[in-house]
Design a protein around this motif. Structure first.
Motif, PDB file in Angstrom:
ATOM      1  N   ILE A  31       5.482  -4.448   8.353  1.00 41.63           N
ATOM      2  CA  ILE A  31       4.974  -5.444   7.410  1.00 41.63           C
ATOM      3  C   ILE A  31       4.014  -4.801   6.414  1.00 41.63           C
ATOM      4  O   ILE A  31       4.043  -5.101   5.218  1.00 41.63           O
ATOM      5  CB  ILE A  31       4.298  -6.598   8.172  1.00 41.63           C
ATOM      6  N   THR A  32       3.163  -3.898   6.897  1.00 41.39           N
ATOM      7  CA  THR A  32       2.233  -3.204   5.999  1.00 41.39           C
ATOM      8  C   THR A  32       2.981  -2.391   4.955  1.00 41.39           C
ATOM      9  O   THR A  32       2.636  -2.413   3.760  1.00 41.39           O
ATOM     10  CB  THR A  32       1.308  -2.280   6.811  1.00 41.39           C
ATOM     11  N   SER A  33       4.009  -1.669   5.386  1.00 46.43           N
ATOM     12  CA  SER A  33       4.776  -0.853   4.445  1.00 46.43           C
ATOM     13  C   SER A  33       5.493  -1.724   3.420  1.00 46.43           C
ATOM     14  O   SER A  33       5.497  -1.419   2.219  1.00 46.43           O
ATOM     15  CB  SER A  33       5.788   0.003   5.220  1.00 46.43           C
ATOM     16  N   LEU A  34       6.087  -2.841   3.878  1.00 52.32           N
ATOM     17  CA  LEU A  34       6.746  -3.749   2.948  1.00 52.32           C
ATOM     18  C   LEU A  34       5.739  -4.394   2.008  1.00 52.32           C
ATOM     19  O   LEU A  34       6.026  -4.568   0.809  1.00 52.32           O
ATOM     20  CB  LEU A  34       7.509  -4.831   3.724  1.00 52.32           C
ATOM     21  N   ALA A  35       4.562  -4.742   2.520  1.00 56.70           N
ATOM     22  CA  ALA A  35       3.535  -5.338   1.665  1.00 56.70           C
ATOM     23  C   ALA A  35       3.078  -4.351   0.589  1.00 56.70           C
ATOM     24  O   ALA A  35       2.806  -4.749  -0.549  1.00 56.70           O
ATOM     25  CB  ALA A  35       2.347  -5.800   2.515  1.00 56.70           C
ATOM     26  N   LEU A  36       2.966  -3.072   0.934  1.00 59.19           N
ATOM     27  CA  LEU A  36       2.611  -2.065  -0.063  1.00 59.19           C
ATOM     28  C   LEU A  36       3.676  -1.975  -1.152  1.00 59.19           C
ATOM     29  O   LEU A  36       3.361  -1.852  -2.344  1.00 59.19           O
ATOM     30  CB  LEU A  36       2.417  -0.710   0.607  1.00 59.19           C
ATOM     31  N   ALA A  37       4.949  -2.014  -0.743  1.00 59.38           N
ATOM     32  CA  ALA A  37       6.035  -1.966  -1.725  1.00 59.38           C
ATOM     33  C   ALA A  37       6.026  -3.210  -2.604  1.00 59.38           C
ATOM     34  O   ALA A  37       6.203  -3.120  -3.833  1.00 59.38           O
ATOM     35  CB  ALA A  37       7.376  -1.823  -1.006  1.00 59.38           C
ATOM     36  N   ASP A  38       5.803  -4.389  -1.998  1.00 62.69           N
ATOM     37  CA  ASP A  38       5.747  -5.620  -2.786  1.00 62.69           C
ATOM     38  C   ASP A  38       4.519  -5.637  -3.697  1.00 62.69           C
ATOM     39  O   ASP A  38       4.563  -6.187  -4.799  1.00 62.69           O
ATOM     40  CB  ASP A  38       5.727  -6.833  -1.852  1.00 62.69           C
ATOM     41  N   PHE A  39       3.420  -5.051  -3.238  1.00 59.96           N
ATOM     42  CA  PHE A  39       2.235  -4.905  -4.106  1.00 59.96           C
ATOM     43  C   PHE A  39       2.600  -4.067  -5.329  1.00 59.96           C
ATOM     44  O   PHE A  39       2.208  -4.410  -6.465  1.00 59.96           O
ATOM     45  CB  PHE A  39       1.103  -4.245  -3.321  1.00 59.96           C
ATOM     46  N   ALA A  40       3.333  -2.982  -5.116  1.00 57.96           N
ATOM     47  CA  ALA A  40       3.739  -2.126  -6.238  1.00 57.96           C
ATOM     48  C   ALA A  40       4.651  -2.878  -7.197  1.00 57.96           C
ATOM     49  O   ALA A  40       4.541  -2.724  -8.422  1.00 57.96           O
ATOM     50  CB  ALA A  40       4.431  -0.866  -5.711  1.00 57.96           C
ATOM     51  N   VAL A  41       5.551  -3.711  -6.647  1.00 58.05           N
ATOM     52  CA  VAL A  41       6.435  -4.500  -7.516  1.00 58.05           C
ATOM     53  C   VAL A  41       5.617  -5.444  -8.387  1.00 58.05           C
ATOM     54  O   VAL A  41       5.818  -5.547  -9.603  1.00 58.05           O
ATOM     55  CB  VAL A  41       7.457  -5.289  -6.677  1.00 58.05           C
ATOM     56  N   GLY A  42       4.670  -6.171  -7.761  1.00 55.61           N
ATOM     57  CA  GLY A  42       3.846  -7.094  -8.532  1.00 55.61           C
ATOM     58  C   GLY A  42       2.967  -6.401  -9.546  1.00 55.61           C
ATOM     59  O   GLY A  42       2.740  -6.911 -10.651  1.00 55.61           O
ATOM     60  N   PHE A  43       2.456  -5.229  -9.195  1.00 56.21           N
ATOM     61  CA  PHE A  43       1.527  -4.502 -10.064  1.00 56.21           C
ATOM     62  C   PHE A  43       2.243  -3.780 -11.205  1.00 56.21           C
ATOM     63  O   PHE A  43       1.674  -3.611 -12.287  1.00 56.21           O
ATOM     64  CB  PHE A  43       0.735  -3.499  -9.232  1.00 56.21           C
ATOM     65  N   ILE A  44       3.500  -3.367 -10.963  1.00 56.23           N
ATOM     66  CA  ILE A  44       4.185  -2.506 -11.932  1.00 56.23           C
ATOM     67  C   ILE A  44       5.271  -3.239 -12.707  1.00 56.23           C
ATOM     68  O   ILE A  44       5.361  -3.109 -13.935  1.00 56.23           O
ATOM     69  CB  ILE A  44       4.803  -1.283 -11.211  1.00 56.23           C
ATOM     70  N   TYR A  45       6.097  -4.039 -12.017  1.00 53.15           N
ATOM     71  CA  TYR A  45       7.360  -4.471 -12.620  1.00 53.15           C
ATOM     72  C   TYR A  45       7.151  -5.335 -13.869  1.00 53.15           C
ATOM     73  O   TYR A  45       7.540  -4.946 -14.970  1.00 53.15           O
ATOM     74  CB  TYR A  45       8.205  -5.213 -11.585  1.00 53.15           C
ATOM     75  N   PHE A  46       6.557  -6.509 -13.713  1.00 52.84           N
ATOM     76  CA  PHE A  46       6.408  -7.370 -14.886  1.00 52.84           C
ATOM     77  C   PHE A  46       5.425  -6.808 -15.915  1.00 52.84           C
ATOM     78  O   PHE A  46       5.712  -6.848 -17.117  1.00 52.84           O
ATOM     79  CB  PHE A  46       5.987  -8.782 -14.471  1.00 52.84           C
TER      80      PHE A  46
ATOM     81  N   VAL B  28       0.782 -11.855 -10.183  1.00 55.16           N
ATOM     82  CA  VAL B  28      -0.602 -11.911  -9.702  1.00 55.16           C
ATOM     83  C   VAL B  28      -0.639 -12.298  -8.228  1.00 55.16           C
ATOM     84  O   VAL B  28      -1.389 -11.722  -7.429  1.00 55.16           O
ATOM     85  CB  VAL B  28      -1.418 -12.901 -10.560  1.00 55.16           C
ATOM     86  N   VAL B  29       0.183 -13.275  -7.853  1.00 57.09           N
ATOM     87  CA  VAL B  29       0.245 -13.685  -6.441  1.00 57.09           C
ATOM     88  C   VAL B  29       0.731 -12.530  -5.569  1.00 57.09           C
ATOM     89  O   VAL B  29       0.211 -12.299  -4.467  1.00 57.09           O
ATOM     90  CB  VAL B  29       1.159 -14.914  -6.274  1.00 57.09           C
ATOM     91  N   ALA B  30       1.725 -11.790  -6.057  1.00 59.71           N
ATOM     92  CA  ALA B  30       2.239 -10.654  -5.292  1.00 59.71           C
ATOM     93  C   ALA B  30       1.171  -9.587  -5.102  1.00 59.71           C
ATOM     94  O   ALA B  30       1.041  -9.015  -4.009  1.00 59.71           O
ATOM     95  CB  ALA B  30       3.465 -10.060  -5.997  1.00 59.71           C
ATOM     96  N   VAL B  31       0.382  -9.310  -6.133  1.00 67.03           N
ATOM     97  CA  VAL B  31      -0.649  -8.282  -6.037  1.00 67.03           C
ATOM     98  C   VAL B  31      -1.729  -8.695  -5.046  1.00 67.03           C
ATOM     99  O   VAL B  31      -2.046  -7.962  -4.094  1.00 67.03           O
ATOM    100  CB  VAL B  31      -1.257  -7.996  -7.427  1.00 67.03           C
ATOM    101  N   PHE B  32      -2.304  -9.871  -5.236  1.00 62.47           N
ATOM    102  CA  PHE B  32      -3.422 -10.285  -4.382  1.00 62.47           C
ATOM    103  C   PHE B  32      -2.951 -10.671  -2.981  1.00 62.47           C
ATOM    104  O   PHE B  32      -3.645 -10.389  -1.993  1.00 62.47           O
ATOM    105  CB  PHE B  32      -4.174 -11.446  -5.040  1.00 62.47           C
ATOM    106  N   GLY B  33      -1.790 -11.311  -2.873  1.00 67.77           N
ATOM    107  CA  GLY B  33      -1.298 -11.709  -1.556  1.00 67.77           C
ATOM    108  C   GLY B  33      -0.965 -10.519  -0.680  1.00 67.77           C
ATOM    109  O   GLY B  33      -1.374 -10.455   0.495  1.00 67.77           O
TER     110      GLY B  33
END
Length: 289
Positions: A40-55, A13-18
């Motif tokens: 940073i924007t591109s990495l944040a998009l990838a980290d958003f995808a990790v938080g939204f998809i992985y767990f 949740v923190v990864a998605v919203f952050g």
């Protein structure tokens, strides 16, 4: 229900919203439209995808069996590898900025930055997801251990070595610049701090923190990969749960690092907080008089 199922939601949740907040700030604030912030924007998009998809996919498709677990895993791995390659792209940008500050603008042009970011997304898509999808559809066979080992080396071992070496060079160079500027300031007896020293230090601090967090979170994953490559031993269930917890933790930690240590993003966050969250004093007619 295991501890993984309970605690795993928090970093996700923190990864998605952050990361969504970081992307929103950079996109909506013209002052943040700088070349380093593209990475940073591109990495944040990838980290958003990790938080939204992985767990969520691990929980819903693995624990609850509500979807196709194999396809969900392929998409989750694509998000993770995209985060790793985007981090490597950002580290390369900061490495050049610190090692060659006078040539940075000429070396990292808008076109080259765009190419680097595009490659960070295309490499895991072409080399991992498309072959995995081909295998799932029964069109090709990727179960050979040599192919699996090659993918692990390419997307997990080599990026960790690259980030470790690059970050070490950044730390050494930033410290060298700091000492030279400190000596120069002391000789000139100048009370005003050197701006280039502050700029180099700030540029180094953000990438060093992000990479250290990444290597710390991926240490267990790297340990399991080495065990598989050397001893052909798959990780235990407990190790898999620890890895599955640390991966979204890494993606959740990155926006916190930007907010705390990247000056321009921190200023915009503070400005947004003052504008929207801090109540403004109300003046009545009597107090105005």
């Amino acid at each position: 229900m295991s501890w993984f199922c309970i605690l795993g939601w928090f970093p996700s949740v923190v990864a998605v919203f952050g990361n969504a907040l970081v992307v929103f700030l950079i996109v909506s604030r013209p002052r943040l439209h700088t070349r380093p912030n593209w990475f940073i924007t591109s990495l944040a998009l990838a980290d958003f995808a990790v938080g939204f998809i992985y767990f969520p996919t691990n929980f819903l498709c693995g624990e609850r069996s509500l979807c196709n677990n194999e396809i969900a895993q392929d998409i989750a791995v694509l998000a993770i590898y995209s985060s790793i390659t985007n981090l490597c792209a950002m580290a390369t940008d900061r490495y050049i900025a610190i090692m060659e500050p006078l040539r940075y603008v000429a070396l990292i042009t808008s076109r080259r930055a765009t190419i680097m970011i595009a490659l960070a997304w295309l490499i895991p898509l072409i080399l991992d997801y498309i072959p995995a999808l081909c295998s799932r559809l029964g069109k090709c066979n990727l179960e050979d251990k040599a192919l699996v080992s090659t993918k692990m080396v390419l997307f997990e071992i080599l990026p960790c070595l690259f980030l470790l070496i690059t970050t070490t060079q950044i730390i050494i160079t930033a410290r060298r610049h700091w000492r030279k500027n400190a000596l120069l300031n002391s000789q000139l007896q100048c009370n005003e701090p050197n701006r280039q020293k502050t700029k180099d230090y700030a540029a180094a601090k953000v990438i060093v923190i992000v990479v250290v967090v990444f290597l710390s979170c991926y240490f267990v994953e790297l340990y399991s990969v080495v065990g598989f490559l050397v001893f052909s031993s798959p990780p235990s269930k407990e190790v898999k749960e620890v890895i599955s917890f640390l991966i979204p933790v890494n993606s959740a930690a990155n926006p916190i690092a930007y907010a705390l240590f990247k000056r321009d993003i921190r200023k915009e966050l503070q400005k947004t907080y003052r504008q929207h969250l801090v109540p403004r004093p109300r003046f009545s007619a009597s107090t105005a008089v």
